[in-house]
Write an enzyme that holds these catalytic residues in place. Structure first.
Site, mmCIF file in Angstrom:
data_model
loop_
_atom_site.group_PDB
_atom_site.id
_atom_site.type_symbol
_atom_site.label_atom_id
_atom_site.label_comp_id
_atom_site.label_asym_id
_atom_site.label_seq_id
_atom_site.Cartn_x
_atom_site.Cartn_y
_atom_site.Cartn_z
ATOM 1 N N GLU A 69 56.835 -35.424 29.559
ATOM 2 C CA GLU A 69 57.760 -35.840 30.620
ATOM 3 C C GLU A 69 57.888 -34.791 31.734
ATOM 4 O OE1 GLU A 69 61.552 -37.115 29.048
ATOM 5 O OE2 GLU A 69 62.482 -36.959 31.010
ATOM 6 N N LYS A 250 69.843 -36.837 24.121
ATOM 7 C CA LYS A 250 68.398 -36.927 24.369
ATOM 8 C C LYS A 250 67.976 -35.807 25.322
ATOM 9 C CE LYS A 250 64.456 -38.517 26.342
ATOM 10 N NZ LYS A 250 63.769 -37.965 27.515
ATOM 11 N N ASP A 266 58.704 -28.722 12.437
ATOM 12 C CA ASP A 266 58.928 -30.098 11.992
ATOM 13 C C ASP A 266 60.038 -30.697 12.859
ATOM 14 O OD1 ASP A 266 59.694 -32.409 10.717
ATOM 15 O OD2 ASP A 266 59.600 -31.563 8.696
ATOM 16 N N HIS A 361 62.810 -35.233 40.558
ATOM 17 C CA HIS A 361 61.700 -35.783 39.807
ATOM 18 C C HIS A 361 60.548 -36.159 40.748
ATOM 19 C CE1 HIS A 361 60.404 -37.597 36.072
ATOM 20 N NE2 HIS A 361 59.910 -38.588 36.777
HETATM 21 C C1 MEV Z 1 65.888 -37.623 30.646
HETATM 22 O O1 MEV Z 1 64.765 -37.309 29.867
HETATM 23 C C2 MEV Z 1 67.091 -36.860 30.146
HETATM 24 C C3 MEV Z 1 68.424 -37.211 30.820
HETATM 25 O O2 MEV Z 1 68.625 -38.612 30.760
HETATM 26 C C4 MEV Z 1 69.488 -36.437 30.065
HETATM 27 C C5 MEV Z 1 70.892 -36.814 30.460
HETATM 28 O O3 MEV Z 1 71.117 -37.940 30.942
HETATM 29 O O4 MEV Z 1 71.795 -35.964 30.224
HETATM 30 C C6 MEV Z 1 68.386 -36.847 32.288
#
Ligand code: MEV
Length: 406
Positions: A69, A250, A266, A361
């Site tokens: 990513e 995430k 792992d 991005h």
């Molecule tokens: C994208 O890979 C991760 C985000 O969605 C994390 C977040 O929203 O805090 C940008």
């Protein structure tokens, strides 16, 4: 000197080799060797490895992330760069191994308590080899479980596994000690397995942002106090809303899992552990607060990582990357990984609470395209600006712009 991001891949490698005195060599494990790592091997896949520079516990660190990513490496770098430093600590390498016994729970419990001294001695003896690495047997806790199928007793063996991840050490020990238990207890030993909920093997890292962050915010024409307020509100939503919390977590795992991959860890175990820890115990993985103009962030996560054995031995890249990063032991690696998690979490929420994440991005995307069509030095920035202004992100357009500049 060129900025690291403007160097070619070869120049970046040479730069890191020069400052660390360690050569990258070949990061890829040959297929014949991989054939003995898992079953039915037919090939291997590749992912890019990127570099993050951060200051942790007063030491400048080179940190590797591997993932597909864009923006994650850039976000972590920016978060470290804007900070006054990250400070981390490690709880030690105590893991839990479980044995589950079916039968009359009361009777099994009484019997286990009766033989507890012997069981502890037998366990300590079997784990004695860990003592020379600073590890060894720590203790046993006993619990009962009852569900629709019956009663069970769970033994938690607390074992310090030193610098290993510990799964093999613990699973072998459990299978061994269960034979002793079987001979002493009237009940059926059903299950012997390490628990990935490594609550006794944790890392906490605190980071601080102040003047550098303020300068960055003000250079973009924003009000620092307002940005901090919005940021903290955005964080509070993640702490009180499960939909946001999942995406927030995430973002933390963007750093932790990709470092896990780069260092041959792992990552499934780390992810399982962190998500259960956060959700079951209702603990936010990170918290942020403000003291005057200073913003603090803290991460507290289970972190079962190893610097010896397992894939560190069977694959080529983990050892080289750990050496270049100057990883001392599993605690050090855990602190590095949790720090990147916090850095990515700060970066994502900073962007989300200000301009959104898409602008950065697309800028990065444009930059990558400009570099791939051969732009160099100042040409890169000019092409990126023009691509963003025109909202056109194709290779053809970048080539056309490069032609015009030259
Ligand atoms: C994208 O890979 C991760 C985000 O969605 C994390 C977040 O929203 O805090 C940008």
């Amino acid at each position: 000197m060129k900025k690291f991001r403007d160097m070619s891949i070869q120049e970046r490698r040479e730069y890191l080799e020069r400052i660390t005195g360690i050569e990258f060599g070949d990061l890829e494990t040959d297929l014949e060797r991989l054939n003995s790592v898992i079953e039915n091997v037919v090939g291997r896949i590749t992912l890019p490895v990127g570099v993050v520079f951060g200051n942790i516990n007063g030491r400048d660190r080179i940190i590797f992330l591997s993932l597909e990513e864009p923006s994650v490496v850039a976000a972590a770098n920016k978060a470290f760069k804007l900070s006054d430093g990250f400070v981390g600590s490690y709880s030690g390498s105590v893991m839990i191994g479980n044995i589950y016994i079916r039968g009359n729970a009361r009777e099994i419990l009484d019997r286990l308590n009766h033989i507890r001294d012997d069981l502890e001695r037998e366990s300590r003896d079997r784990l004695r080899k860990l003592e020379k690495y600073g590890g060894g047997f720590q203790g046993i806790d006993i619990h009962t479980i009852s569900n629709t199928r019956g009663e069970f007793v769970r033994l938690d063996f607390r074992i310090n596994v030193g610098d290993a991840m510990g799964a093999n050490i613990i699973n072998s020990f459990l299978e061994d000690i269960s034979e002793y238990i079987k001979s002493k207890v009237d009940g059926k030993v059903l299950l012997r397995i390490l628990s990935n909920l490594s609550i006794h093997r944790r890392v906490t890292v605190t980071a601080k942002w102040s003047e550098r962050l303020r300068e960055e915010v003000e250079s973009r024409g924003m009000n620092y106090t307002e940005v901090l307020d919005d940021f903290l509100d955005v964080i509070s939503i993640a702490h009180s809303d499960i939909y946001r919390k999942t995406t927030y977590n995430k973002g933390i795992m963007n750093g932790i899992s990709s470092a896990a991959l780069a260092y041959g860890q792992d990552w499934r175990a780390i992810e399982a552990s962190i998500h259960t820890y956060s959700n079951y115990f209702q603990i936010p993985l990170t918290t942020f607060w403000r003291e005057g103009n200073i913003l603090y962030g803290k991460i507290d996560v289970p972190m079962a990582v190893g610097t010896v054995g397992g894939s560190v031995k069977s694959l080529s890249h983990p050892k080289v990357l750990m050496d270049i990063s100057g990883v001392k032991d599993s605690g050090d690696l855990g602190i590095i990984m949790a720090s990147v998690g916090l850095a990515n979490n700060f970066g994502a929420n900073f962007h989300l609470s200000t301009e959104g994440i898409q602008r950065g991005h697309m800028k990065l995307h444009a930059r990558n395209i400009a570099i791939s069509v051969g732009a160099q030095g100042e040409e890169i920035d000019r092409i990126v600006e023009e691509m963003i202004r025109a909202n056109r992100f194709s290779y053809e357009f970048a080539r056309e712009l490069l032609g015009k500049i030259r």
